[in-house]
Design an enzyme around this catalytic site. Structure first.
Site, PDB file in Angstrom:
ATOM      1  N   GLY A 155       5.510  -3.412  10.472  1.00 17.65           N
ATOM      2  CA  GLY A 155       4.448  -3.682   9.513  1.00 17.65           C
ATOM      3  C   GLY A 155       5.012  -3.884   8.116  1.00 17.65           C
ATOM      4  O   GLY A 155       4.841  -3.058   7.231  1.00 17.65           O
TER       5      GLY A 155
ATOM      6  N   GLY B 148      -1.213 -10.605   9.599  1.00 19.03           N
ATOM      7  CA  GLY B 148      -2.137  -9.596   9.072  1.00 19.03           C
ATOM      8  C   GLY B 148      -2.691  -8.696  10.156  1.00 19.03           C
ATOM      9  O   GLY B 148      -2.866  -9.117  11.302  1.00 19.03           O
TER      10      GLY B 148
ATOM     11  N   PHE C  78       0.811  -1.211   0.000  1.00 21.14           N
ATOM     12  CA  PHE C  78       0.000   0.000   0.000  1.00 21.14           C
ATOM     13  C   PHE C  78       0.850   1.270   0.000  1.00 21.14           C
ATOM     14  O   PHE C  78       0.423   2.312   0.487  1.00 21.14           O
ATOM     15  CB  PHE C  78      -0.925  -0.017   1.223  1.00 21.14           C
ATOM     16  CG  PHE C  78      -1.683  -1.310   1.362  1.00 21.14           C
ATOM     17  CD1 PHE C  78      -2.850  -1.523   0.643  1.00 21.14           C
ATOM     18  CD2 PHE C  78      -1.209  -2.332   2.177  1.00 21.14           C
ATOM     19  CE1 PHE C  78      -3.546  -2.716   0.740  1.00 21.14           C
ATOM     20  CE2 PHE C  78      -1.896  -3.536   2.291  1.00 21.14           C
ATOM     21  CZ  PHE C  78      -3.074  -3.731   1.573  1.00 21.14           C
TER      22      PHE C  78
ATOM     23  N   ASP D 215       7.187  -7.760  11.894  1.00 20.59           N
ATOM     24  CA  ASP D 215       5.798  -8.055  11.532  1.00 20.59           C
ATOM     25  C   ASP D 215       5.483  -9.469  12.023  1.00 20.59           C
ATOM     26  O   ASP D 215       6.268 -10.380  11.800  1.00 20.59           O
ATOM     27  CB  ASP D 215       5.623  -7.988   9.999  1.00 20.59           C
ATOM     28  CG  ASP D 215       4.169  -7.891   9.586  1.00 20.59           C
ATOM     29  OD1 ASP D 215       3.332  -8.643  10.141  1.00 20.59           O
ATOM     30  OD2 ASP D 215       3.861  -7.077   8.709  1.00 20.59           O
TER      31      ASP D 215
ATOM     32  N   HIS E 284       3.201   6.086   8.377  1.00 19.92           N
ATOM     33  CA  HIS E 284       2.406   5.950   7.150  1.00 19.92           C
ATOM     34  C   HIS E 284       0.909   6.052   7.450  1.00 19.92           C
ATOM     35  O   HIS E 284       0.484   5.805   8.555  1.00 19.92           O
ATOM     36  CB  HIS E 284       2.701   4.598   6.477  1.00 19.92           C
ATOM     37  CG  HIS E 284       2.238   4.537   5.059  1.00 19.92           C
ATOM     38  ND1 HIS E 284       1.589   3.452   4.519  1.00 19.92           N
ATOM     39  CD2 HIS E 284       2.313   5.459   4.061  1.00 19.92           C
ATOM     40  CE1 HIS E 284       1.313   3.684   3.247  1.00 19.92           C
ATOM     41  NE2 HIS E 284       1.727   4.906   2.943  1.00 19.92           N
ATOM     42  N   ASP E 285       0.150   6.426   6.433  1.00 23.27           N
ATOM     43  CA  ASP E 285      -1.314   6.514   6.511  1.00 23.27           C
ATOM     44  C   ASP E 285      -1.789   7.602   7.471  1.00 23.27           C
ATOM     45  O   ASP E 285      -2.723   7.395   8.244  1.00 23.27           O
ATOM     46  CB  ASP E 285      -1.925   5.146   6.889  1.00 23.27           C
ATOM     47  CG  ASP E 285      -1.536   4.067   5.896  1.00 23.27           C
ATOM     48  OD1 ASP E 285      -1.711   4.281   4.686  1.00 23.27           O
ATOM     49  OD2 ASP E 285      -1.023   3.018   6.324  1.00 23.27           O
TER      50      ASP E 285
ATOM     51  N   HIS F  68      -3.546  -0.625  12.392  1.00 18.19           N
ATOM     52  CA  HIS F  68      -4.125   0.709  12.347  1.00 18.19           C
ATOM     53  C   HIS F  68      -5.224   0.935  13.378  1.00 18.19           C
ATOM     54  O   HIS F  68      -5.940   1.927  13.312  1.00 18.19           O
ATOM     55  CB  HIS F  68      -4.645   1.005  10.937  1.00 18.19           C
ATOM     56  CG  HIS F  68      -3.531   1.294   9.964  1.00 18.19           C
ATOM     57  ND1 HIS F  68      -2.216   0.981  10.237  1.00 18.19           N
ATOM     58  CD2 HIS F  68      -3.526   1.875   8.754  1.00 18.19           C
ATOM     59  CE1 HIS F  68      -1.464   1.354   9.205  1.00 18.19           C
ATOM     60  NE2 HIS F  68      -2.235   1.904   8.289  1.00 18.19           N
TER      61      HIS F  68
ATOM     62  N   ASP G  28       4.125   1.471  10.434  1.00 17.17           N
ATOM     63  CA  ASP G  28       3.128   1.143   9.417  1.00 17.17           C
ATOM     64  C   ASP G  28       2.491  -0.200   9.767  1.00 17.17           C
ATOM     65  O   ASP G  28       2.230  -1.034   8.912  1.00 17.17           O
ATOM     66  CB  ASP G  28       3.800   1.087   8.030  1.00 17.17           C
ATOM     67  CG  ASP G  28       2.786   1.023   6.905  1.00 17.17           C
ATOM     68  OD1 ASP G  28       1.638   1.443   7.109  1.00 17.17           O
ATOM     69  OD2 ASP G  28       3.153   0.553   5.813  1.00 17.17           O
TER      70      ASP G  28
HETATM   71 MG    MG Z   1       0.451   1.669   5.393  1.00 19.76          MG
END
Ligand code: MG
Length: 205
Positions: free
Chosen positions: A41, A70, A15, A66, A164-165, A139, A136
């Site tokens: 992540g 998921g 992403f 990570d 990120h995001d 979330h 990342d």
């Molecule tokens: Mg991201």
């Protein structure tokens, strides 16, 4: 610094937008002179490849953290679920296979140390100062705050905290990364260096 993606960049699951990849690579190229990098992540390794390639001329290492099961949004029935990454045998997500395959394809395995566990567990005995931390991971607010609290304190002065995001407008995306971004700035320990698309680059003062 520009980022030269490997030929299979477009096929990588992930992403990270192209402008974010260029900015992330630029940040990594300078941060790796200060210490090893840590990414939280990794998913299938898209940003891992970006970061590791940017350190090409140094001896720096990238820790790629990570649990590879998921995040919330990758689970069956959720918006970002990818059935190809679901291991039917254990009825769980497994992005590690794809991650390792991509890293080997990119020829970057000797620069990356995968940490296949949770943020909390990896941080428990961590004592190595870091040149860059890229958040990342999950979330949810809980996951994002845990990542920040576990790792931001290990950054050296001048080091980079990348998030990120980051979406200030709730209509554009989840608010947990933005909450971490604000928390970091309000702590007085960081200043903003740049914002590129949804990527925020902060400097540890
Ligand atoms: Mg991201």
């Amino acid at each position: 610094m520009s980022f030269t993606p490997p030929p299979f960049w477009r096929d990588l699951k992930g992403f990270l937008a192209d402008d974010e990849a260029v900015a992330l690579a630029g940040a990594a190229a300078s941060a790796c002179a200060l210490g090893p990098l840590l990414e939280i992540g990794s998913y299938c390794g898209k940003s891992t490849i970006c970061l590791a390639q940017a350190m090409a001329d140094s001896n720096a290492l990238l820790f790629a953290l990570d649990h590879h099961r998921g995040s919330e949004e990758h689970q069956p029935g959720e918006f970002f679920h990818d059935p190809e990454l679901f291991d039917e045998a254990v009825e769980q997500m497994d992005t590690f296979r794809e991650f390792r395959r991509n890293l080997e394809r990119a020829g970057l395995s000797d620069r990356v140390v995968p940490l296949v566990t949770t943020s909390e567990l990896a941080a428990r005995h961590w004592a190595t100062p870091l040149g860059m931390v890229f958040i990342d991971g999950g979330h949810s607010l809980d996951a994002a705050l845990t990542d920040y609290r576990c790792w931001a304190g290990h950054l050296v002065r001048g080091g980079t905290l990348a998030i990120h995001d980051v979406y200030p407008d709730a209509a554009s995306g989840g608010q947990a990364p933005y909450a971490v971004y604000r928390l970091a700035l309000e702590s007085g320990l960081f200043r903003e260096r740049a914002r590129i698309n949804s990527l925020a680059l902060l400097e540890r003062l």
